[in-house]
Scaffold this active site. Structure first.
Site, mmCIF file in Angstrom:
data_model
loop_
_atom_site.group_PDB
_atom_site.id
_atom_site.type_symbol
_atom_site.label_atom_id
_atom_site.label_comp_id
_atom_site.label_asym_id
_atom_site.label_seq_id
_atom_site.Cartn_x
_atom_site.Cartn_y
_atom_site.Cartn_z
ATOM 1 N N ARG A 1 -13.381 7.147 3.036
ATOM 2 C CA ARG A 1 -12.676 5.992 2.451
ATOM 3 C C ARG A 1 -12.607 6.103 0.929
ATOM 4 O O ARG A 1 -11.597 5.764 0.315
ATOM 5 C CB ARG A 1 -13.367 4.688 2.879
ATOM 6 C CG ARG A 1 -12.580 3.449 2.486
ATOM 7 C CD ARG A 1 -13.141 2.183 3.090
ATOM 8 N NE ARG A 1 -14.438 1.822 2.533
ATOM 9 C CZ ARG A 1 -15.180 0.809 2.956
ATOM 10 N NH1 ARG A 1 -14.743 0.049 3.948
ATOM 11 N NH2 ARG A 1 -16.344 0.532 2.412
ATOM 12 N N ARG B 1 -3.420 9.766 -18.293
ATOM 13 C CA ARG B 1 -3.398 11.200 -18.650
ATOM 14 C C ARG B 1 -4.326 11.492 -19.834
ATOM 15 O O ARG B 1 -4.706 12.622 -20.071
ATOM 16 C CB ARG B 1 -1.970 11.639 -18.994
ATOM 17 C CG ARG B 1 -1.077 11.707 -17.770
ATOM 18 C CD ARG B 1 0.346 11.958 -18.157
ATOM 19 N NE ARG B 1 0.859 10.896 -19.037
ATOM 20 C CZ ARG B 1 2.086 10.847 -19.512
ATOM 21 N NH1 ARG B 1 2.944 11.790 -19.218
ATOM 22 N NH2 ARG B 1 2.465 9.853 -20.302
ATOM 23 N N LYS C 1 -10.355 0.386 -2.238
ATOM 24 C CA LYS C 1 -11.563 -0.289 -2.731
ATOM 25 C C LYS C 1 -11.631 -0.023 -4.233
ATOM 26 O O LYS C 1 -12.389 0.818 -4.717
ATOM 27 C CB LYS C 1 -12.794 0.238 -1.980
ATOM 28 C CG LYS C 1 -13.921 -0.772 -1.933
ATOM 29 C CD LYS C 1 -14.918 -0.419 -0.862
ATOM 30 C CE LYS C 1 -16.244 -1.123 -1.033
ATOM 31 N NZ LYS C 1 -16.199 -2.581 -1.016
ATOM 32 N N GLU D 1 -8.995 -11.598 5.217
ATOM 33 C CA GLU D 1 -10.437 -11.325 5.191
ATOM 34 C C GLU D 1 -11.057 -12.306 4.211
ATOM 35 O O GLU D 1 -10.361 -13.138 3.629
ATOM 36 C CB GLU D 1 -10.701 -9.878 4.765
ATOM 37 C CG GLU D 1 -10.171 -9.539 3.390
ATOM 38 C CD GLU D 1 -10.449 -8.111 2.936
ATOM 39 O OE1 GLU D 1 -11.316 -7.446 3.513
ATOM 40 O OE2 GLU D 1 -9.790 -7.679 1.978
HETATM 41 N N1 PMP Z 1 -13.614 -6.636 2.605
HETATM 42 C C1 PMP Z 1 -13.904 -6.544 1.299
HETATM 43 C C2 PMP Z 1 -12.972 -7.154 0.323
HETATM 44 C C3 PMP Z 1 -15.062 -5.876 0.864
HETATM 45 O O1 PMP Z 1 -15.332 -5.768 -0.429
HETATM 46 C C4 PMP Z 1 -15.934 -5.317 1.839
HETATM 47 C C5 PMP Z 1 -17.166 -4.574 1.417
HETATM 48 N N2 PMP Z 1 -18.085 -5.393 0.748
HETATM 49 C C6 PMP Z 1 -15.616 -5.479 3.201
HETATM 50 C C7 PMP Z 1 -14.432 -6.124 3.543
HETATM 51 C C8 PMP Z 1 -16.492 -4.915 4.279
HETATM 52 O O2 PMP Z 1 -16.378 -3.516 4.325
HETATM 53 P P1 PMP Z 1 -17.591 -2.603 4.810
HETATM 54 O O3 PMP Z 1 -17.960 -3.066 6.173
HETATM 55 O O4 PMP Z 1 -17.055 -1.230 4.793
HETATM 56 O O5 PMP Z 1 -18.695 -2.822 3.827
#
Ligand code: PMP
Length: 290
Positions: free
Chosen positions: A52, A105, A151, A184
């Protein structure tokens, strides 16, 4: 002696672990990160986290200066050197030092940082009684702009969500996307259980491809639930039997109040408890030894 931090190819004491004020990670949030856990001296899903990280890097045209294998070694070494068995690991890769303009750059060497420290979880009572969650007014970043699957070090969208939730007296904020579908929470993925159905929004709704989420999908199938990734509305959440959030730091944490609606009987649901137990078995069974 404080923690030993990996920065730019060396392990140094945390007091010496410094970056330039011209680092674009600081100036522009230009970079990416990962959060991992070790359980009893084993890194949970190391390969998936590294995958990832490199995907996030590719999406923002960032060349990580070390190979995936070397990254895995560095992560394990950071935990070993700090004599940790149960830890939380943070990997950060920034665009590196540039000038005050935003042109990447000008940044020739990405900064690579690995920190291994103690874990921070929600207090135990939240795992029994659940969290309160509110829908926040700020929408999740559009996938066409800064895709939430990246991320990135630019977590302002998430931070605004967290602040709004805190101001509303809730523990977590629920993000909707621009079409009003559930995505989420500010730092965790979300699941609901209705009857025998375990559902979570698809990543394309605007969520991070969570590694805990992935493990829970696998567990859900193993325990005989009908698992699906589908678009969810707030109505689906309010009327669910159970709801929980997933994340590396939080693991699996029940949600018992959403926008003032009680979910289930207001305590962690039976199936949530079962999935949580299976998850704990999995993290102890799987994992790459440090
Ligand atoms: N959504 C967000 C926005 C996150 O920052 C995270 C991780 N803290 C997750 C979901 C969960 O991902 P993971 O299970 O890979 O930690």
């Amino acid at each position: 002696m404080g923690l030993l931090i990996y920065i730019d190819g060396k392990f140094v004491d945390e007091k010496q672990a410094k970056i330039s004020v011209f680092d674009h990670g600081l100036l522009y949030g230009d970079g990416i990160f990962e959060g991992l856990r070790t359980y009893s001296g084993k890194v949970f899903r190391l390969g998936q986290h590294i995958q990832r990280l490199y995907k996030s890097a590719k999406a923002i045209f960032l060349e990580i200066p070390i190979s995936k294998d070397k990254m895995a070694e560095v992560i394990k070494a950071t935990v070993r050197k700090n004599k940790l068995k149960d830890s939380y690991i943070r990997v950060v890769v920034t665009r590196g030092k540039g000038d005050l303009g935003l042109d990447p750059r000008k940044c020739s060497n990405p900064t690579v940082i690995v920190i291994a420290s103690k874990i921070e979880l929600y207090p135990e009572e939240y795992y029994r009684n659940g969290l309160s969650v509110v829908t926040i007014a700020t929408r999740r970043n559009l996938i066409e702009s800064l895709n939430p699957a990246v991320k990135s070090l630019n977590y302002l969208n998430n931070i605004l969500g967290k602040i709004e939730a805190t101001n509303a007296g809730a523990m977590e904020g629920l993000f909707l996307n621009n079409e009003g579908y559930v995505t989420e929470c500010s730092g965790e993925n979300i699941f609901i259980i209705s009857g025998n159905f375990l559902c979570t929004p698809p990543i394309s709704a605007g969520a991070l491809d969570g590694i805990t989420r992935d493990a829970v999908i696998q567990i859900g199938k193993t325990v005989g639930l009908d698992v699906s990734e589908k678009l969810l509305t707030r109505y689906d959440l309010y009327n669910a039997d159970e709801c929980f959030l997933t994340g590396t730091a939080a693991e699996i944490v029940p949600v018992t109040l959403i926008d003032g609606r009680t979910i289930g009987n207001g305590k962690s649901g039976i199936l949530t408890c079962k999935i949580r137990k299976e998850f704990h078995n999995l993290v102890l069974k799987e994992g790459t030894p440090i």
